[in-house]
Write a protein that holds these residues in place. Structure first.
Motif, PDB file in Angstrom:
ATOM      1  N   ARG A  47      16.261   4.969   9.795  1.00  0.00           N
ATOM      2  CA  ARG A  47      16.011   4.970  11.243  1.00  0.00           C
ATOM      3  C   ARG A  47      16.189   3.565  11.808  1.00  0.00           C
ATOM      4  N   ARG A  48      16.286   3.494  13.112  1.00  0.00           N
ATOM      5  CA  ARG A  48      16.527   2.215  13.787  1.00  0.00           C
ATOM      6  C   ARG A  48      15.436   1.199  13.458  1.00  0.00           C
ATOM      7  N   ILE A  49      14.175   1.618  13.436  1.00  0.00           N
ATOM      8  CA  ILE A  49      13.084   0.676  13.166  1.00  0.00           C
ATOM      9  C   ILE A  49      13.197   0.114  11.743  1.00  0.00           C
ATOM     10  N   HIS A  50      13.628   0.952  10.811  1.00  0.00           N
ATOM     11  CA  HIS A  50      13.828   0.512   9.426  1.00  0.00           C
ATOM     12  C   HIS A  50      14.892  -0.583   9.377  1.00  0.00           C
ATOM     13  N   ILE A 120      10.297  -7.885  -4.298  1.00  0.00           N
ATOM     14  CA  ILE A 120      10.970  -6.692  -3.781  1.00  0.00           C
ATOM     15  C   ILE A 120      10.209  -6.217  -2.554  1.00  0.00           C
ATOM     16  N   VAL A 121      10.958  -5.854  -1.521  1.00  0.00           N
ATOM     17  CA  VAL A 121      10.380  -5.278  -0.299  1.00  0.00           C
ATOM     18  C   VAL A 121      10.959  -3.879  -0.124  1.00  0.00           C
ATOM     19  N   GLU A 122      10.091  -2.898   0.047  1.00  0.00           N
ATOM     20  CA  GLU A 122      10.509  -1.540   0.363  1.00  0.00           C
ATOM     21  C   GLU A 122       9.887  -1.147   1.692  1.00  0.00           C
ATOM     22  N   ILE A 123      10.727  -0.603   2.572  1.00  0.00           N
ATOM     23  CA  ILE A 123      10.279  -0.128   3.884  1.00  0.00           C
ATOM     24  C   ILE A 123      10.264   1.391   3.824  1.00  0.00           C
ATOM     25  N   LEU A 124       9.106   1.975   4.047  1.00  0.00           N
ATOM     26  CA  LEU A 124       8.963   3.426   3.904  1.00  0.00           C
ATOM     27  C   LEU A 124       9.779   4.164   4.955  1.00  0.00           C
ATOM     28  N   SER A 125      10.344   5.290   4.527  1.00  0.00           N
ATOM     29  CA  SER A 125      11.075   6.187   5.407  1.00  0.00           C
ATOM     30  C   SER A 125      10.526   7.582   5.202  1.00  0.00           C
ATOM     31  N   PRO A 126      10.632   8.455   6.207  1.00  0.00           N
ATOM     32  CA  PRO A 126      10.169   9.835   6.005  1.00  0.00           C
ATOM     33  C   PRO A 126      10.849  10.441   4.777  1.00  0.00           C
ATOM     34  N   GLY A 127      10.049  11.016   3.899  1.00  0.00           N
ATOM     35  CA  GLY A 127      10.607  11.692   2.735  1.00  0.00           C
ATOM     36  C   GLY A 127      10.710  10.839   1.484  1.00  0.00           C
ATOM     37  N   ASN A 128      10.505   9.513   1.570  1.00  0.00           N
ATOM     38  CA  ASN A 128      10.640   8.714   0.349  1.00  0.00           C
ATOM     39  C   ASN A 128       9.336   8.058  -0.072  1.00  0.00           C
ATOM     40  N   ASN A 129       8.243   8.395   0.568  1.00  0.00           N
ATOM     41  CA  ASN A 129       6.987   7.686   0.295  1.00  0.00           C
ATOM     42  C   ASN A 129       6.514   7.824  -1.145  1.00  0.00           C
ATOM     43  N   VAL A 145       8.254  -7.279 -11.897  1.00  0.00           N
ATOM     44  CA  VAL A 145       8.498  -7.768 -10.533  1.00  0.00           C
ATOM     45  C   VAL A 145       7.216  -8.448 -10.066  1.00  0.00           C
ATOM     46  N   LYS A 146       7.296  -9.741  -9.766  1.00  0.00           N
ATOM     47  CA  LYS A 146       6.084 -10.529  -9.505  1.00  0.00           C
ATOM     48  C   LYS A 146       5.365 -10.131  -8.220  1.00  0.00           C
ATOM     49  N   GLU A 147       6.137  -9.734  -7.215  1.00  0.00           N
ATOM     50  CA  GLU A 147       5.518  -9.373  -5.939  1.00  0.00           C
ATOM     51  C   GLU A 147       6.285  -8.187  -5.348  1.00  0.00           C
ATOM     52  N   TYR A 148       5.539  -7.183  -4.914  1.00  0.00           N
ATOM     53  CA  TYR A 148       6.122  -5.951  -4.369  1.00  0.00           C
ATOM     54  C   TYR A 148       5.468  -5.683  -3.019  1.00  0.00           C
ATOM     55  N   TRP A 149       6.286  -5.719  -1.961  1.00  0.00           N
ATOM     56  CA  TRP A 149       5.796  -5.478  -0.607  1.00  0.00           C
ATOM     57  C   TRP A 149       6.162  -4.063  -0.182  1.00  0.00           C
ATOM     58  N   VAL A 150       5.199  -3.349   0.389  1.00  0.00           N
ATOM     59  CA  VAL A 150       5.436  -2.018   0.948  1.00  0.00           C
ATOM     60  C   VAL A 150       5.094  -2.069   2.434  1.00  0.00           C
ATOM     61  N   ILE A 151       6.107  -1.786   3.252  1.00  0.00           N
ATOM     62  CA  ILE A 151       5.932  -1.829   4.711  1.00  0.00           C
ATOM     63  C   ILE A 151       5.961  -0.409   5.261  1.00  0.00           C
ATOM     64  N   HIS A 152       4.958  -0.075   6.056  1.00  0.00           N
ATOM     65  CA  HIS A 152       4.922   1.218   6.739  1.00  0.00           C
ATOM     66  C   HIS A 152       5.276   0.949   8.204  1.00  0.00           C
ATOM     67  N   PRO A 153       6.524   1.264   8.616  1.00  0.00           N
ATOM     68  CA  PRO A 153       6.961   0.876   9.957  1.00  0.00           C
ATOM     69  C   PRO A 153       6.208   1.563  11.085  1.00  0.00           C
ATOM     70  N   ASP A 154       5.846   2.834  10.905  1.00  0.00           N
ATOM     71  CA  ASP A 154       5.151   3.548  11.993  1.00  0.00           C
ATOM     72  C   ASP A 154       3.732   3.025  12.179  1.00  0.00           C
ATOM     73  N   GLU A 155       3.067   2.699  11.077  1.00  0.00           N
ATOM     74  CA  GLU A 155       1.696   2.193  11.165  1.00  0.00           C
ATOM     75  C   GLU A 155       1.648   0.680  11.353  1.00  0.00           C
ATOM     76  N   ARG A 156       2.818   0.042  11.219  1.00  0.00           N
ATOM     77  CA  ARG A 156       2.944  -1.411  11.367  1.00  0.00           C
ATOM     78  C   ARG A 156       2.012  -2.158  10.417  1.00  0.00           C
ATOM     79  N   THR A 157       2.131  -1.777   9.151  1.00  0.00           N
ATOM     80  CA  THR A 157       1.291  -2.386   8.127  1.00  0.00           C
ATOM     81  C   THR A 157       2.142  -2.896   6.964  1.00  0.00           C
ATOM     82  N   LEU A 158       1.568  -3.817   6.214  1.00  0.00           N
ATOM     83  CA  LEU A 158       2.191  -4.380   5.019  1.00  0.00           C
ATOM     84  C   LEU A 158       1.130  -4.487   3.936  1.00  0.00           C
TER      85      LEU A 158
END
Length: 199
Positions: A47-50, A120-129, A145-158
């Motif tokens: 999606r565009r926000i991703h 590694i940074v992963e940005i959640l998308s519908p269907g891949n959570n 992997v020393k650091e793993y970031w998970v971003i939830h774009p709709d909730e605007r969280t990291l």
């Protein structure tokens, strides 16, 4: 439960187990990932926000790393996570993180990264959570992997998972108003208001 889907004329089946050697032989129009030998399709186009978040993050991280030994890469970029050996036939996990930082140039080759990136940074998308939060979490932790970031774009969280003694330890949940620091990229600070404000 997320399962790989089989289609007519595809070189793999939903129930098969495959290696990086198999992966290299496939001529596919879409991106797929291998996680412990199982094939997972990428979700539909992000999606565009991703896309906006990816651009905002890579711009900041690239600017911070400029001139140093660490390099940032975005998907599509093969990250091979070997367990027993580095032979193509033995590697059964190949992922396409939204963004990764590699500080050891010996891990880079013409095919991508061989071994664990530092970040590694992963940005959640519908269907891949489930894939991001469970399956990839497990292989990233096991691979080092020393650091793993998970971003939830709709909730605007990291949420940041930091590897200590071979186990991930989660941060608190960061959100708007927070300035986030990376332990791997010493001195790097991310303003979440700025990042989410751009999308």
């Amino acid at each position: 439960m997320e399962k790989p889907q089989d289609k007519v004329n595809e070189p793999f089946s939903a129930y098969g187990r495959y290696s990086y050697a198999d992966y290299l032989s496939w001529q596919l129009e879409e991106m797929v990932e291998l996680i412990r030998g199982k094939v997972f399709r990428q979700a539909a186009a992000p999606r565009r926000i991703h896309q906006g978040l990816t651009v905002a993050l890579v711009t900041r991280i690239h600017g911070f790393l400029k001139g140093g030994s660490c390099k940032v890469y975005t998907a599509p970029f093969d990250v091979r996570l070997p367990v027993a050996s580095r032979k193509h036939t033995d590697i059964d996990t190949v992922v396409q993180p939204d963004l990764c930082v590699v500080c050891d140039p010996d891990k880079l080759d013409d095919l991508g990264c061989l071994g664990a990136p530092d970040l590694i940074v992963e940005i959640l998308s519908p269907g891949n959570n489930k894939k991001e939060l469970q399956l990839k979490y497990d292989v990233y932790e096991a691979s080092g992997v020393k650091e793993y970031w998970v971003i939830h774009p709709d909730e605007r969280t990291l949420l940041i998972y930091t590897l200590e003694d071979r186990k991930y330890h989660p941060s608190r949940l960061f959100t708007l108003g927070d300035q986030v620091e990376s332990q791997v990229l010493s001195g790097f600070v991310l303003d979440l208001d700025e990042v989410f404000g751009e999308v």
